[in-house]
Design a protein around this motif. Structure first.
Motif, mmCIF file in Angstrom:
data_model
loop_
_atom_site.group_PDB
_atom_site.id
_atom_site.type_symbol
_atom_site.label_atom_id
_atom_site.label_comp_id
_atom_site.label_asym_id
_atom_site.label_seq_id
_atom_site.Cartn_x
_atom_site.Cartn_y
_atom_site.Cartn_z
ATOM 1 N N GLU A 145 -1.096 -3.712 -139.394
ATOM 2 C CA GLU A 145 -0.770 -5.133 -139.538
ATOM 3 C C GLU A 145 -1.543 -5.934 -138.517
ATOM 4 O O GLU A 145 -1.487 -5.651 -137.323
ATOM 5 C CB GLU A 145 0.734 -5.361 -139.353
ATOM 6 C CG GLU A 145 1.502 -5.136 -140.610
ATOM 7 C CD GLU A 145 2.828 -5.874 -140.615
ATOM 8 O OE1 GLU A 145 3.008 -6.845 -139.846
ATOM 9 O OE2 GLU A 145 3.681 -5.460 -141.399
ATOM 10 N N TRP A 146 -2.260 -6.908 -139.018
ATOM 11 C CA TRP A 146 -3.055 -7.797 -138.180
ATOM 12 C C TRP A 146 -2.281 -9.103 -138.039
ATOM 13 O O TRP A 146 -2.056 -9.809 -139.019
ATOM 14 C CB TRP A 146 -4.409 -8.009 -138.827
ATOM 15 C CG TRP A 146 -5.308 -9.025 -138.206
ATOM 16 C CD1 TRP A 146 -5.252 -9.536 -136.954
ATOM 17 C CD2 TRP A 146 -6.430 -9.642 -138.839
ATOM 18 N NE1 TRP A 146 -6.270 -10.433 -136.756
ATOM 19 C CE2 TRP A 146 -7.008 -10.518 -137.904
ATOM 20 C CE3 TRP A 146 -6.999 -9.545 -140.102
ATOM 21 C CZ2 TRP A 146 -8.124 -11.287 -138.189
ATOM 22 C CZ3 TRP A 146 -8.111 -10.304 -140.380
ATOM 23 C CH2 TRP A 146 -8.666 -11.166 -139.433
ATOM 24 N N ALA A 147 -1.852 -9.414 -136.831
ATOM 25 C CA ALA A 147 -1.116 -10.655 -136.562
ATOM 26 C C ALA A 147 -2.131 -11.788 -136.401
ATOM 27 O O ALA A 147 -2.822 -11.866 -135.393
ATOM 28 C CB ALA A 147 -0.267 -10.508 -135.307
ATOM 29 N N ARG A 148 -2.228 -12.643 -137.411
ATOM 30 C CA ARG A 148 -3.158 -13.779 -137.393
ATOM 31 C C ARG A 148 -2.365 -15.062 -137.207
ATOM 32 O O ARG A 148 -1.167 -15.102 -137.513
ATOM 33 C CB ARG A 148 -3.921 -13.870 -138.719
ATOM 34 C CG ARG A 148 -4.665 -12.609 -139.078
ATOM 35 C CD ARG A 148 -5.308 -12.695 -140.442
ATOM 36 N NE ARG A 148 -4.361 -13.198 -141.443
ATOM 37 C CZ ARG A 148 -4.711 -13.814 -142.562
ATOM 38 N NH1 ARG A 148 -5.960 -14.029 -142.836
ATOM 39 N NH2 ARG A 148 -3.795 -14.220 -143.410
ATOM 40 N N PRO A 149 -3.007 -16.122 -136.754
ATOM 41 C CA PRO A 149 -2.306 -17.403 -136.621
ATOM 42 C C PRO A 149 -1.735 -17.888 -137.955
ATOM 43 O O PRO A 149 -0.682 -18.513 -137.989
ATOM 44 C CB PRO A 149 -3.380 -18.361 -136.108
ATOM 45 C CG PRO A 149 -4.366 -17.483 -135.423
ATOM 46 C CD PRO A 149 -4.361 -16.188 -136.197
ATOM 47 N N SER A 150 -2.412 -17.550 -139.059
ATOM 48 C CA SER A 150 -1.938 -18.002 -140.374
ATOM 49 C C SER A 150 -0.937 -17.038 -140.997
ATOM 50 O O SER A 150 -0.514 -17.236 -142.132
ATOM 51 C CB SER A 150 -3.128 -18.200 -141.315
ATOM 52 O OG SER A 150 -3.816 -16.969 -141.490
ATOM 53 N N GLY A 151 -0.577 -15.994 -140.273
ATOM 54 C CA GLY A 151 0.408 -15.034 -140.779
ATOM 55 C C GLY A 151 -0.131 -13.615 -140.732
ATOM 56 O O GLY A 151 -1.326 -13.385 -140.587
ATOM 57 N N ARG A 152 0.772 -12.686 -140.891
ATOM 58 C CA ARG A 152 0.393 -11.267 -140.828
ATOM 59 C C ARG A 152 -0.366 -10.858 -142.080
ATOM 60 O O ARG A 152 -0.102 -11.348 -143.166
ATOM 61 C CB ARG A 152 1.643 -10.406 -140.688
ATOM 62 C CG ARG A 152 2.358 -10.639 -139.361
ATOM 63 C CD ARG A 152 3.401 -9.546 -139.109
ATOM 64 N NE ARG A 152 3.935 -9.609 -137.778
ATOM 65 C CZ ARG A 152 3.335 -9.109 -136.708
ATOM 66 N NH1 ARG A 152 2.181 -8.518 -136.816
ATOM 67 N NH2 ARG A 152 3.876 -9.205 -135.520
ATOM 68 N N MET A 153 -1.316 -9.930 -141.865
ATOM 69 C CA MET A 153 -2.085 -9.387 -142.978
ATOM 70 C C MET A 153 -2.104 -7.873 -142.847
ATOM 71 O O MET A 153 -2.358 -7.342 -141.763
ATOM 72 C CB MET A 153 -3.513 -9.926 -142.971
ATOM 73 C CG MET A 153 -4.385 -9.302 -144.045
ATOM 74 S SD MET A 153 -6.091 -9.872 -143.959
ATOM 75 C CE MET A 153 -5.949 -11.328 -144.964
ATOM 76 N N GLU A 154 -1.811 -7.197 -143.936
ATOM 77 C CA GLU A 154 -1.865 -5.740 -143.936
ATOM 78 C C GLU A 154 -3.255 -5.306 -144.373
ATOM 79 O O GLU A 154 -3.802 -5.813 -145.349
ATOM 80 C CB GLU A 154 -0.820 -5.150 -144.889
ATOM 81 C CG GLU A 154 -0.781 -3.635 -144.834
ATOM 82 C CD GLU A 154 0.297 -3.041 -145.713
ATOM 83 O OE1 GLU A 154 -0.044 -2.582 -146.827
ATOM 84 O OE2 GLU A 154 1.466 -3.056 -145.287
ATOM 85 N N LEU A 155 -3.817 -4.352 -143.630
ATOM 86 C CA LEU A 155 -5.137 -3.817 -143.928
ATOM 87 C C LEU A 155 -5.052 -2.303 -144.038
ATOM 88 O O LEU A 155 -4.338 -1.657 -143.265
ATOM 89 C CB LEU A 155 -6.120 -4.173 -142.806
ATOM 90 C CG LEU A 155 -6.333 -5.655 -142.510
ATOM 91 C CD1 LEU A 155 -7.151 -5.831 -141.235
ATOM 92 C CD2 LEU A 155 -7.010 -6.334 -143.687
ATOM 93 N N GLU A 156 -5.783 -1.751 -144.995
ATOM 94 C CA GLU A 156 -5.878 -0.303 -145.128
ATOM 95 C C GLU A 156 -7.241 0.137 -144.604
ATOM 96 O O GLU A 156 -8.270 -0.453 -144.946
ATOM 97 C CB GLU A 156 -5.739 0.135 -146.586
ATOM 98 C CG GLU A 156 -5.838 1.639 -146.750
ATOM 99 C CD GLU A 156 -5.755 2.101 -148.204
ATOM 100 O OE1 GLU A 156 -5.872 3.321 -148.426
ATOM 101 O OE2 GLU A 156 -5.588 1.255 -149.096
ATOM 102 N N ILE A 157 -7.241 1.177 -143.787
ATOM 103 C CA ILE A 157 -8.484 1.707 -143.228
ATOM 104 C C ILE A 157 -9.156 2.569 -144.300
ATOM 105 O O ILE A 157 -8.603 3.575 -144.731
ATOM 106 C CB ILE A 157 -8.226 2.554 -141.958
ATOM 107 C CG1 ILE A 157 -7.345 1.812 -140.956
ATOM 108 C CG2 ILE A 157 -9.542 3.013 -141.342
ATOM 109 C CD1 ILE A 157 -7.891 0.538 -140.414
#
Length: 170
Positions: A145-157
């Motif tokens: 989970e990437w905590a961004r200013p515009s909200g969290r984003m889930e990323l798969e490696i």
């Protein structure tokens, strides 16, 4: 011109304030270390050229070059060289080039580099950025989970590789 109109002791002759130095350890890739050395040599050349100008009434460019030299020398003194080729295969660490996919399936590749080498337009991110912190330690197939200013984003490696000094991947 009369010497009466020339400032010899004034703010024009004072050094510029130093550029801020990051409080984080200064990890660098071999490419980043070369870039710092190249930048230092270029600024030193510029300063030498500025000092031999016939018209030196404006000393600000010289002061700026001196300030930049102090910054680059400090960054080189504090550099901690990490060769990506020596990093653990299959795990995201400093120097990794990581391909991720978001929930919509859009793929992006990021490379975790030193702060002075980071460049968002090239996909190079500093190790202390929120994205790098989310990726560090992950393995292929992991979701982070990437905590961004515009909200969290889930990323798969999707992929992890380590560029070698010659530009190829290990």
């Amino acid at each position: 011109m009369s010497r009466a109109f020339v400032k010899e002791d004034g703010p024009d002759n004072e050094p510029l304030p130093d550029l801020p130095i990051s409080p984080h350890p200064n990890y660098v890739t071999p490419r980043g270390l070369r870039a710092l050395r190249d930048r230092l040599a270029a600024v030193q050349t510029d300063l030498a050229r500025l000092k031999v100008r016939a018209d030196r009434l404006d000393l600000l460019p010289e002061r700026a070059a001196e300030r930049d030299i102090r910054y680059l020398e400090a960054r080189l003194r504090s550099a901690i060289l990490i060769d990506p080729a020596n990093q653990p295969a299959g795990e995201v660490a400093f120097g990794a080039r990581v391909t991720v996919a978001d929930v919509a399936g859009s793929e992006t590749t990021y490379e975790i580099t030193g702060e002075d080498e980071a460049d968002a337009a090239l996909g190079r991110i500093a190790p202390y950025s929120p994205l790098a912190r989310a990726l560090l330690g992950a393995r292929i197939g992991d979701r982070v989970e990437w905590a961004r200013p515009s909200g969290r984003m889930e990323l798969e490696i999707l992929a992890i590789d380590y560029p070698r000094d010659d530009g190829r991947t290990a």
